[in-house]
Design a protein around this motif. Sequence first.
Motif, PDB file in Angstrom:
ATOM      1  N   PRO A 178      -5.681  12.528   3.180  1.00  0.00           N
ATOM      2  CA  PRO A 178      -6.027  13.757   3.910  1.00  0.00           C
ATOM      3  C   PRO A 178      -4.818  14.472   4.501  1.00  0.00           C
ATOM      4  O   PRO A 178      -3.856  13.827   4.929  1.00  0.00           O
ATOM      5  N   LEU A 193       4.949   6.042   8.490  1.00  0.00           N
ATOM      6  CA  LEU A 193       4.588   7.121   7.547  1.00  0.00           C
ATOM      7  C   LEU A 193       3.327   7.831   8.009  1.00  0.00           C
ATOM      8  O   LEU A 193       3.235   9.068   7.963  1.00  0.00           O
ATOM      9  N   GLU A 203      -7.085  -1.441   8.939  1.00  0.00           N
ATOM     10  CA  GLU A 203      -7.461  -2.269   7.794  1.00  0.00           C
ATOM     11  C   GLU A 203      -7.000  -3.720   7.916  1.00  0.00           C
ATOM     12  O   GLU A 203      -7.564  -4.598   7.286  1.00  0.00           O
ATOM     13  N   GLU A 250     -12.818  -1.222  -0.126  1.00  0.00           N
ATOM     14  CA  GLU A 250     -11.429  -1.170   0.335  1.00  0.00           C
ATOM     15  C   GLU A 250     -10.513  -1.756  -0.740  1.00  0.00           C
ATOM     16  O   GLU A 250     -10.899  -2.646  -1.486  1.00  0.00           O
ATOM     17  N   MET A 251      -9.318  -1.189  -0.847  1.00  0.00           N
ATOM     18  CA  MET A 251      -8.413  -1.622  -1.912  1.00  0.00           C
ATOM     19  C   MET A 251      -7.117  -2.194  -1.356  1.00  0.00           C
ATOM     20  O   MET A 251      -6.564  -1.680  -0.407  1.00  0.00           O
ATOM     21  N   LYS A 291       0.835  -1.213   0.000  1.00  0.00           N
ATOM     22  CA  LYS A 291       0.000   0.000   0.000  1.00  0.00           C
ATOM     23  C   LYS A 291       0.861   1.251   0.000  1.00  0.00           C
ATOM     24  O   LYS A 291       0.560   2.239  -0.672  1.00  0.00           O
ATOM     25  N   ALA A 292       1.933   1.218   0.798  1.00  0.00           N
ATOM     26  CA  ALA A 292       2.800   2.388   0.906  1.00  0.00           C
ATOM     27  C   ALA A 292       3.561   2.624  -0.401  1.00  0.00           C
ATOM     28  O   ALA A 292       3.709   3.751  -0.858  1.00  0.00           O
ATOM     29  N   PHE A 294       8.842   6.481   1.979  1.00  0.00           N
ATOM     30  CA  PHE A 294       8.781   5.025   2.166  1.00  0.00           C
ATOM     31  C   PHE A 294       9.696   4.609   3.308  1.00  0.00           C
ATOM     32  O   PHE A 294      10.728   5.231   3.536  1.00  0.00           O
ATOM     33  N   ILE A 314      -2.981  13.364  10.625  1.00  0.00           N
ATOM     34  CA  ILE A 314      -3.790  14.580  10.721  1.00  0.00           C
ATOM     35  C   ILE A 314      -3.849  15.063  12.161  1.00  0.00           C
ATOM     36  O   ILE A 314      -3.917  16.252  12.438  1.00  0.00           O
ATOM     37  N   TRP A 329     -12.754  -1.599  10.501  1.00  0.00           N
ATOM     38  CA  TRP A 329     -13.345  -0.348  10.970  1.00  0.00           C
ATOM     39  C   TRP A 329     -14.509  -0.520  11.934  1.00  0.00           C
ATOM     40  O   TRP A 329     -15.130   0.456  12.328  1.00  0.00           O
ATOM     41  N   TRP A 371      -9.367   8.541  13.560  1.00  0.00           N
ATOM     42  CA  TRP A 371      -9.634   7.232  12.955  1.00  0.00           C
ATOM     43  C   TRP A 371     -10.068   6.252  14.033  1.00  0.00           C
ATOM     44  O   TRP A 371     -10.935   5.418  13.792  1.00  0.00           O
ATOM     45  N   VAL A 387       6.089   0.238   8.833  1.00  0.00           N
ATOM     46  CA  VAL A 387       5.721   0.962   7.600  1.00  0.00           C
ATOM     47  C   VAL A 387       4.729   2.066   7.946  1.00  0.00           C
ATOM     48  O   VAL A 387       4.755   3.154   7.356  1.00  0.00           O
ATOM     49  N   GLU A 413     -13.634   6.290  14.677  1.00  0.00           N
ATOM     50  CA  GLU A 413     -14.528   5.621  13.731  1.00  0.00           C
ATOM     51  C   GLU A 413     -15.067   4.294  14.282  1.00  0.00           C
ATOM     52  O   GLU A 413     -16.060   3.785  13.822  1.00  0.00           O
ATOM     53  N   PHE A 436      -5.962   4.463   1.672  1.00  0.00           N
ATOM     54  CA  PHE A 436      -6.836   3.751   2.602  1.00  0.00           C
ATOM     55  C   PHE A 436      -8.251   4.276   2.424  1.00  0.00           C
ATOM     56  O   PHE A 436      -8.446   5.378   1.925  1.00  0.00           O
ATOM     57  N   LYS A 437      -9.193   3.479   2.795  1.00  0.00           N
ATOM     58  CA  LYS A 437     -10.589   3.886   2.646  1.00  0.00           C
ATOM     59  C   LYS A 437     -11.179   4.202   4.010  1.00  0.00           C
ATOM     60  O   LYS A 437     -10.769   3.638   5.025  1.00  0.00           O
ATOM     61  N   THR A 438     -12.138   5.092   3.995  1.00  0.00           N
ATOM     62  CA  THR A 438     -12.775   5.446   5.259  1.00  0.00           C
ATOM     63  C   THR A 438     -13.712   4.318   5.675  1.00  0.00           C
ATOM     64  O   THR A 438     -13.946   3.387   4.909  1.00  0.00           O
ATOM     65  N   LYS A 439     -14.244   4.462   6.879  1.00  0.00           N
ATOM     66  CA  LYS A 439     -15.141   3.429   7.385  1.00  0.00           C
ATOM     67  C   LYS A 439     -16.337   3.235   6.433  1.00  0.00           C
ATOM     68  O   LYS A 439     -16.705   2.123   6.094  1.00  0.00           O
ATOM     69  N   TRP A 469      -4.048   2.191   8.218  1.00  0.00           N
ATOM     70  CA  TRP A 469      -3.490   0.926   7.697  1.00  0.00           C
ATOM     71  C   TRP A 469      -3.615  -0.188   8.719  1.00  0.00           C
ATOM     72  O   TRP A 469      -3.886  -1.342   8.366  1.00  0.00           O
TER      73      TRP A 469
END
Lengths: 245, 760
Positions: free
Chosen positions: A144, B108, B655, A60-61, A42-43, B86, B114, B665, B725, B105, B728, A49-52, B652
């Motif tokens: 963001p 980052l 997820e 989500e990806m 991902k990095a 990275f 935020i 989430w 986050w 990782v 959430e 990233f996707k929100t909730k 991340w």
Amino acid sequence: MSGYKEEKKLKPLNKIWPVWRWGMIIDLNKCTGCQACVIACKAENNIPFKTKKESLQAREMSWIHMTLTYEGKYPNVKMSFIPVPCLQCENPPCIKVCPVGATYFSEETGIVGQIFGRCIGCRYCTVACPYTVRVFNWFTPEWPGDMKKYTNPDVSKRPRGVVEKCTFCSHRLNAAKDRARQENRGLKQGDYVPACVESCPANAIYFGDLNDPNSIVSKIGKDPRAFKIMEDLGTEPKVIYLHKV
Amino acid sequence: MKLTRRDWIKIFGSSGVMLYTGGCTRIQDTLDYLTEHTLAMEHILRQRDEEILWTNKTEVWKNTTCMLCSSRCGLSARVVDSNLVFIKGNIDHPVNRGGICPLGVTGLQYQYSIDRIKGPGKRSGERGRNRWEYVSIRKAADAVDAILKEVSGASESVIFISDEKDSAMAILMKYFLKTFNSSVIVSQNHKKGLIESASDTLNIKSEPIYDIENSDFILSFGYDFLSYNDNFMYFQKAYPSFRSNPSKRGRHIQVESKFSLTAGKSDWWIPIALFTEHLLARAIAYIIVKEDLIDKRFINDFTRGYDDLKAGLLKTTDLEDISRQTTVPVSNIIKIARELSDSKRPVCMVGPQVYFTEDPAERIKSINLLNFLLGRFETKGGMLLKESPITDIIEEELFGKEKFEVTRVSFENITKEKDLFKDKVVFITQDHPFKFAGINQELLSSLNQARFICYFGQYPDEISSICDLILPSNSFLERDDISLASDGYKVPVLSGIKPIITGVYETIDLSDFMYKRLKKTAGLKDTSSHKDFTKKIQGVVFSMRRGEIFTSHSDDSSVVRLLEGQGFWMSNYRNEADFIDDFDKHGSWWDPMYNYGEFGAKIRTGDGRIDLAGITLKQEIREDRKDEFDLRLIPILSSYIGMTGSGSDMPWIIEITGARVQEKWTLWVEINPKTADRYHLKNGEMVRIRSKNGSVKAKVKYFEGCMPDCMNILFGAGTGNFGRWAGEYEANIHALFDKGDLFNQDIPVLYSTKVRVERL
């Protein structure tokens, strides 16, 4: 100007580069399921990233995902997990269905690539892929605040409405080729390593040229534990798994 | 600072961008704060929305050390046009040798979060109102100087609240306290139970570590080491090596109350009732003793009281009763004992399920007894006690025999000593113990008596809201320091922490800041800087004439090691300058020699023997009170989320942590389908989980790996200290736990909570 002069002395490309078949071997007995590969991918590849809210809509990806399965009833439970990137098929079904030629097979490297600018987002390829490793960009990617600072300048940020997938970090291959060419040599073992391979703390992922009989993947690929996912489909994936049966 | 119209619209229009989302009660405060102190917010939490224009003119890779857990892995960071893009593992670092975990990782996201505090703020209004106005770093420093001048000369006037340890900064912190005639650091030691048990049996204050890469059999008691431990990277590397040993694949039996990731990788998962692990250990010890499977040489040479232990075990052990209490069949107990003693190099491990409970020392000792009976102590592949840390040697070299002894004060002391903070100057660093436990009214009123409270953290949290001054320090990727140890690693490792990027936000280098304060307010004549100080430490390590700079070309050549064992020093550098250059280039130094078999150094009882008869083998377990809360809550610990829950504020990490049940989430609870059936719960249904302390909303997930009458839940979820986050999750898992369990003890009690399910 000196760079130009040096350029002229370089060997022609076809003398330097052989025809590669980049392949990957994942040792499931070594894999600890830590998912460092997932996050490093991902990095490296600017996968937002996707929100909730988006995640709950299954938007989500991930270019490599960790598939966990459980079997058995309490207390005889068994778990297995398989990290699944794009399997880089030698005979990829996704290419055959693309109406605009946005996905292609590189004869030089054996990597199945994707031209994001050409993709019209029809998602035929996503449906055709038996391994479900292609993902569709449902939303405009966002990072963001200052988070956009950690995006990789070597990799494009894909717009909304295109399909994307693992490319074996082919931008790293290009960079490695550039470096090797400047040094007037071929690629050495370790010059080109995808982010997932590099990050794996368990050293469970091997990467190399399947055409080279001396490469680590060619050697380990002969392990009796080796198998390919859904081999009977004839897709000839270049990602091979090792698991003690 | 010039504010454009666009900025104003952003600030007022998108409150969501600027909220601390820790809880509903905070939102109104934050809104007030937004409207009344816009200018301060602009500086402290402002987001920059401008696009990044890459010029690709400069690209560098820099080495540093990860500080996100206690493993202390080496990192290589890629910086393009002054932006960190990275992070990968540093191949020249002995701890991770090029590997990296997801948390590394995610550095980052920590760096560019935020929620990061982006500049200093001075309290505006009463303490606890969480209102701030911007001050420059210089003015903030002046305020600190003024207050330090006021208290200089008085004794015990300064207190640090910090879990910072094993770094040059931690030594400096002690020096700082000493200069101000003070000695108190408030910190928490989660390993108290482990250390106490070693101290009782061996008279050594050290925690056990497990040499699994050299073992051929693991019997793990409640240790989900692939998900949570103090040296995450060691286990990530050692376990695959243990499993893929070409001569013999290591066998692994996992005794645990939940089907964890580690249980999933094991050969045999044995579910066990909570708080009964010591009974199983006792039953295994009984079989070993009865069938005479002990290591006679070890028992004869290094223990005493074996006959008493044997008599006691044979007389009082009731296998049937233990089987009933543990839920492990007798046949399985016998099988485990025989497999364990048949192995050449077995090791028995103690995990959080045992040591994060009330009074764990006795129970830990029962499990350690198995290692003693089989002679698996201080031998290759067995249970080891870490070498004495080089921190002590360094401190002694730098400051002479008269070291700075500080008093480490834990939560218990704070509640006992009501006036601990009265009229004191309190400094709080990023890693402070209250991040884990939260704050309660007692602590709040105690802290409120302080003369001045300054917060050096990078993210706002509960405690920052009651400070007088927020002066954010550099993140670990901006910091210049040196790490002296890696927890749970058997040999000493020294790692360089180098600034990868600088000047991103208005932050201070805390070490340099402390140096300057010492010079300005305490009249320190020393003209050196923190950088010189770290160089001095490197010098001390060089003068120790041991170890080497680790590089990817380093090998474990037996000849070299043999010579080193004979006292020869086979270094790969010639002089101190060479050492420092090489250290900075490769990022670390280590001493790979571990002296197995030095029993004399590790058994510090008077006669050099372990008193086996002194190990109390309890047969009873804690009484389970019957009440309205009929389900046991079993926390799923994760090194990514951390005990403080900080990882639950990183997208991340969110997820990936729910991969075991394909959940993201959303807070979930795992429940056995049969138990769910009894409560008429459907898979995927949202329910309310209620304990006597509070409640959270969570999604039911059927999971065959959950014991009946238990629920598994992700510890730390939603606890991310005001992070947006983490917010959430719409639930803070800590709400279910007793503050006393988390707060008042050095040992967090995580396995005692009982809950009930309420359908929504």
